[in-house]
Each structure stands twice: as C-alpha cells, then as structure tokens.
Design an enzyme around this catalytic site. Structure first.
Site, PDB file in Angstrom:
ATOM      1  N   HIS A 147     -24.419  25.289  -6.729  1.00  0.00           N
ATOM      2  CA  HIS A 147     -24.469  24.549  -8.093  1.00  0.00           C
ATOM      3  C   HIS A 147     -25.464  23.615  -8.031  1.00  0.00           C
ATOM      4  O   HIS A 147     -26.483  23.538  -9.029  1.00  0.00           O
ATOM      5  CB  HIS A 147     -23.232  24.436  -8.637  1.00  0.00           C
ATOM      6  CG  HIS A 147     -22.657  25.450  -9.439  1.00  0.00           C
ATOM      7  ND1 HIS A 147     -22.970  26.001 -10.638  1.00  0.00           N
ATOM      8  CD2 HIS A 147     -21.703  25.894  -9.218  1.00  0.00           C
ATOM      9  CE1 HIS A 147     -22.191  26.846 -10.773  1.00  0.00           C
ATOM     10  NE2 HIS A 147     -21.300  27.063 -10.082  1.00  0.00           N
ATOM     11  N   CYS A 153     -16.882  32.061 -11.519  1.00  0.00           N
ATOM     12  CA  CYS A 153     -17.312  30.780 -11.848  1.00  0.00           C
ATOM     13  C   CYS A 153     -16.980  30.439 -13.250  1.00  0.00           C
ATOM     14  O   CYS A 153     -17.214  31.277 -13.912  1.00  0.00           O
ATOM     15  CB  CYS A 153     -19.001  30.941 -11.769  1.00  0.00           C
ATOM     16  SG  CYS A 153     -19.812  29.343 -11.919  1.00  0.00           S
ATOM     17  N   LEU A 154     -16.698  28.968 -13.336  1.00  0.00           N
ATOM     18  CA  LEU A 154     -16.421  28.604 -14.555  1.00  0.00           C
ATOM     19  C   LEU A 154     -17.568  28.558 -15.714  1.00  0.00           C
ATOM     20  O   LEU A 154     -17.206  28.851 -16.845  1.00  0.00           O
ATOM     21  CB  LEU A 154     -15.840  26.878 -14.322  1.00  0.00           C
ATOM     22  CG  LEU A 154     -14.681  27.201 -13.656  1.00  0.00           C
ATOM     23  CD1 LEU A 154     -14.373  25.469 -13.613  1.00  0.00           C
ATOM     24  CD2 LEU A 154     -13.344  27.506 -14.301  1.00  0.00           C
ATOM     25  N   GLN A 180     -22.195  21.446 -13.838  1.00  0.00           N
ATOM     26  CA  GLN A 180     -21.378  22.175 -14.502  1.00  0.00           C
ATOM     27  C   GLN A 180     -20.641  21.301 -15.758  1.00  0.00           C
ATOM     28  O   GLN A 180     -20.193  22.177 -16.791  1.00  0.00           O
ATOM     29  CB  GLN A 180     -20.194  22.908 -13.750  1.00  0.00           C
ATOM     30  CG  GLN A 180     -20.735  23.932 -12.935  1.00  0.00           C
ATOM     31  CD  GLN A 180     -19.591  24.415 -12.308  1.00  0.00           C
ATOM     32  OE1 GLN A 180     -19.107  24.029 -11.175  1.00  0.00           O
ATOM     33  NE2 GLN A 180     -19.105  25.613 -12.698  1.00  0.00           N
ATOM     34  N   GLY A 199     -12.966  24.455  -8.137  1.00  0.00           N
ATOM     35  CA  GLY A 199     -14.041  23.579  -7.844  1.00  0.00           C
ATOM     36  C   GLY A 199     -15.057  23.306  -8.742  1.00  0.00           C
ATOM     37  O   GLY A 199     -15.003  24.113  -9.684  1.00  0.00           O
ATOM     38  N   HIS A 232     -20.333  27.604  -2.734  1.00  0.00           N
ATOM     39  CA  HIS A 232     -20.402  27.891  -4.133  1.00  0.00           C
ATOM     40  C   HIS A 232     -20.867  26.411  -4.773  1.00  0.00           C
ATOM     41  O   HIS A 232     -22.046  26.498  -5.855  1.00  0.00           O
ATOM     42  CB  HIS A 232     -19.081  28.278  -4.702  1.00  0.00           C
ATOM     43  CG  HIS A 232     -19.302  28.625  -6.336  1.00  0.00           C
ATOM     44  ND1 HIS A 232     -19.404  29.995  -6.539  1.00  0.00           N
ATOM     45  CD2 HIS A 232     -19.231  27.939  -7.338  1.00  0.00           C
ATOM     46  CE1 HIS A 232     -19.189  30.048  -8.017  1.00  0.00           C
ATOM     47  NE2 HIS A 232     -19.247  28.679  -8.283  1.00  0.00           N
ATOM     48  N   GLU A 233     -20.419  25.382  -4.553  1.00  0.00           N
ATOM     49  CA  GLU A 233     -20.722  24.233  -5.219  1.00  0.00           C
ATOM     50  C   GLU A 233     -21.740  23.580  -5.090  1.00  0.00           C
ATOM     51  O   GLU A 233     -22.603  23.210  -5.791  1.00  0.00           O
ATOM     52  CB  GLU A 233     -19.476  23.266  -5.090  1.00  0.00           C
ATOM     53  CG  GLU A 233     -18.013  23.513  -5.497  1.00  0.00           C
ATOM     54  CD  GLU A 233     -18.191  24.206  -6.954  1.00  0.00           C
ATOM     55  OE1 GLU A 233     -18.986  23.659  -7.909  1.00  0.00           O
ATOM     56  OE2 GLU A 233     -17.300  25.158  -7.371  1.00  0.00           O
TER      57      GLU A 233
END
Length: 185
Positions: free
Chosen positions: A154, A108-109, A60, A55, A150-151
């Site tokens: 963000h 997380c990226l 990000q 995702g 999660h997204e």
C-alpha cells in the site's frame, strides 16, 4: 511497537480503490516525529478496528505518509500488534520446514468485499522507526507476514488487486463496486 491507548483515536473513512490518487502512488517518508504523527497512528488503529481490519496503511485513510498499523495473528495464532513508520520490508528465508511461499485468500479494506488467492512469502520482517524516531521492527509468519507485505505494498502505491491478472482484477473491482457501481475503476 505497541502504542498505549492505541484504540483511543478517531476512526476516519477508508479510501477505496480509484477514489484518491494517494492510494496509487508511493507515500512520502515521515520526517516529523511529533504529536500529529502520534495522533495519526492512534486514528489508524481506530480506523482499522472500526472497519474490522487486520492492518491499515496511512494512505488508506487519505494520508500521504509511510506508516502502517497491524493487529493480525501469525502462523501459530499469536497476535502481532504494532505499527511501523518508514518501513522497509525484508522477505525472510523459511525456518525449519516452513514453506517459502503461502497461497491463501487476501482482501483489502480499500476493495471492500471480495477476496482472491495470492502468493506471499510465509515469513517477513519490517524495519523502521516508531513515533519518536527510534528503531523498531516486526517479524512475523503466516497471515501476519502477509499483512506486513500487504501494508508495505500500500505504501508503495500497490493494492493487492494490482498483483492479479487484469480479468480477475476487473471482476473483483466490479464486485466491490456493487450494483450501483460506485467504486471507481
């Protein structure tokens, strides 16, 4: 909502924790549904794939826009693939013996490397619009529901480590920074 040729975009660098204020504030609502938005979504899919993620939120990759993409399995192992513009998250009640909450590792990226256990709702739905401004939604369970939550976090300016106690957060951020310490706190 699926997007034809979704991995045909250009991968962009991932913004890491503390390196860009856009990652730490609520993103702006999308108001223009044009070619630029379609290219953003394509670039987000390409960026997610390049980074080996499941995702990705627009902030990000440094873009202040309420958009996310997902390519993640649900509780049954079925792929949940799509994107939502201006998403609104709804945590759903469990169905037929499902748990209300699932505690599992999350990463997380934007905090590359470490994972931590975190409680998330087992079932969730996100409602919003597609690149044309038409209504769309994604409902999911398990890991895909975790990804939806999660997204949207963000897009609200919250990175998963912000949900952890301060000591664990600092440990994970230090781990993500590596020996050179090049990940801002």
């Amino acid at each position: 909502m699926r997007l034809p040729g979704r991995y045909d975009g250009v991968a962009r660098p991932i913004v890491t924790y503390g390196s860009n204020p856009v990652l730490h504030r609520r993103c702006a609502d999308v108001t223009s549904f044009d070619r630029e938005l379609r290219h953003l979504v394509l670039d987000m899919f390409a960026s997610m794939q390049e980074a080996d993620g499941v995702g990705l939120a627009a902030n990000q990759i440094g873009v202040d826009a309420r958009v996310f993409v997902i390519d993640c399995p649900d509780a049954l192992g079925n792929d949940v693939v799509g994107y939502v513009v201006n998403p609104v998250l709804t945590v759903l009640e469990p169905v037929e013996g499902e748990p209300e909450v699932e505690r599992t590792e999350e990463g997380c990226l934007s905090v590359p490397g470490p994972y931590a256990e975190l409680d998330r709702a087992f079932r969730a739905r996100v409602d919003g619009v597609d690149v044309h401004g038409d209504p769309t939604s994604i409902e999911a369970t398990g890991m895909a529901a975790r990804c939806l939550q999660h997204e949207v976090d963000h897009l609200d300016g919250t990175v998963y480590v912000d949900r952890l106690d301060a000591e664990l957060r600092e440990k994970l951020l230090a781990e993500a920074a590596g020996p050179q310490g090049d990940l801002p706190a």
